[in-house]
Design a protein around this motif. Structure first.
Motif, PDB file in Angstrom:
ATOM      1  N   ALA A 189       0.835  -1.208   0.000  1.00  0.00           N
ATOM      2  CA  ALA A 189       0.000   0.000   0.000  1.00  0.00           C
ATOM      3  C   ALA A 189       0.868   1.255   0.000  1.00  0.00           C
ATOM      4  O   ALA A 189       0.516   2.264  -0.613  1.00  0.00           O
ATOM      5  N   ASP A 190       2.011   1.195   0.674  1.00  0.00           N
ATOM      6  CA  ASP A 190       2.936   2.342   0.666  1.00  0.00           C
ATOM      7  C   ASP A 190       3.382   2.685  -0.751  1.00  0.00           C
ATOM      8  O   ASP A 190       3.563   3.860  -1.083  1.00  0.00           O
ATOM      9  N   ASN A 240       0.897   4.836  -2.385  1.00  0.00           N
ATOM     10  CA  ASN A 240       1.004   6.225  -1.912  1.00  0.00           C
ATOM     11  C   ASN A 240       2.158   6.950  -2.588  1.00  0.00           C
ATOM     12  O   ASN A 240       2.027   8.120  -2.971  1.00  0.00           O
ATOM     13  N   ALA A 270      -2.166  -6.208  -1.429  1.00  0.00           N
ATOM     14  CA  ALA A 270      -2.517  -5.227  -0.398  1.00  0.00           C
ATOM     15  C   ALA A 270      -3.294  -4.047  -0.985  1.00  0.00           C
ATOM     16  O   ALA A 270      -3.792  -3.207  -0.240  1.00  0.00           O
ATOM     17  N   VAL A 271      -3.369  -3.966  -2.312  1.00  0.00           N
ATOM     18  CA  VAL A 271      -4.097  -2.886  -2.988  1.00  0.00           C
ATOM     19  C   VAL A 271      -5.124  -3.534  -3.903  1.00  0.00           C
ATOM     20  O   VAL A 271      -4.759  -4.332  -4.775  1.00  0.00           O
ATOM     21  N   ASP A 302      -9.730  -0.130  -6.037  1.00  0.00           N
ATOM     22  CA  ASP A 302      -9.207   1.119  -5.468  1.00  0.00           C
ATOM     23  C   ASP A 302      -8.225   1.791  -6.419  1.00  0.00           C
ATOM     24  O   ASP A 302      -8.266   3.014  -6.614  1.00  0.00           O
TER      25      ASP A 302
END
Ligand code: GTP
Ligand code: MG
Length: 168
Positions: free
Chosen positions: A89-90, A93, A126-127, A131
């Motif tokens: 997820a990082d 970002n 994780a993503v 999304d």
């Protein structure tokens, strides 16, 4: 005979997201489980005879200490591929912050693609696809999930960019 379109393309994204692996898969058909982290940037080219397009590809280094060099590589670029790792997820970002930087400082006509790489690691995802797709749609990016390891969607990523380029 129509003139060749020469297009500068830059890859940006978090360290380890798979930028070099995507380029190596696309240009040379290779993949390495132990791919060395890029120092500075690497330059490769790929010609697509059927579209009369030549990509001049800048594979940048994701390590933060190279961040200040990035404008040299995205300046004048016709296209940018912003890469994240679907297991981190990082890394999404970090991709979003690259998109903001390009929106502020990049060429306004730049074609921007968001690549969710390492799609072969579904068990560690994780993503969510939804999304990432929603974010891409909101920001006018083309989104695709890729695997440099299995080669899934790698050609399609670059092919889609090639078809969107303004022709010479
Ligand atoms: P920097 O150059 O440090 O910015 O990293 P990078 O974004 O170029 O990542 P790189 O291509 O070096 O890949 C990092 C690690 O992830 C390597 O060990 C690759 O083998 C691995 N890797 C890259 N793409 C994939 C993929 O699609 N699937 C899997 N399973 N591993 C991948
Ligand atoms: Mg690299």
């Amino acid at each position: 005979l129509s003139q060749q379109t020469v297009a500068k393309l830059v890859l940006l994204g978090e360290m380890g997201s798979g930028k070099s692996s995507l380029v190596l898969r696309y240009v040379k058909g290779q993949f390495f489980d132990y791919q060395a982290s890029t120092v500075g940037a690497a330059f490769l080219t790929k010609t697509l005879p059927e579209l009369n397009v030549k990509f001049e590809i800048w594979d940048t280094a994701g390590q933060e200490r190279y961040h200040s060099l990035a404008p040299m590589y995205y300046r004048g670029a016709a296209a940018a591929v912003i890469v994240f790792d679907i297991t981190s997820a990082d890394s999404l970002n970090r991709a979003k912050s690259w998109v903001r930087e390009l929106q502020r400082q990049g060429n306004p006509n730049m074609i921007m693609a968001l690549a969710g790489n390492k799609a072969d690691l579904e068990a560690q995802r994780a993503v969510s696809t939804e999304d990432a797709q929603a974010y891409a749609t909101e920001n006018g990016l083309f989104f695709i999930e890729t695997s440099a390891k299995t080669a899934a969607n790698v050609n399609d990523l670059f092919q889609e960019i090639a078809t969107r380029l303004p022709k010479a």
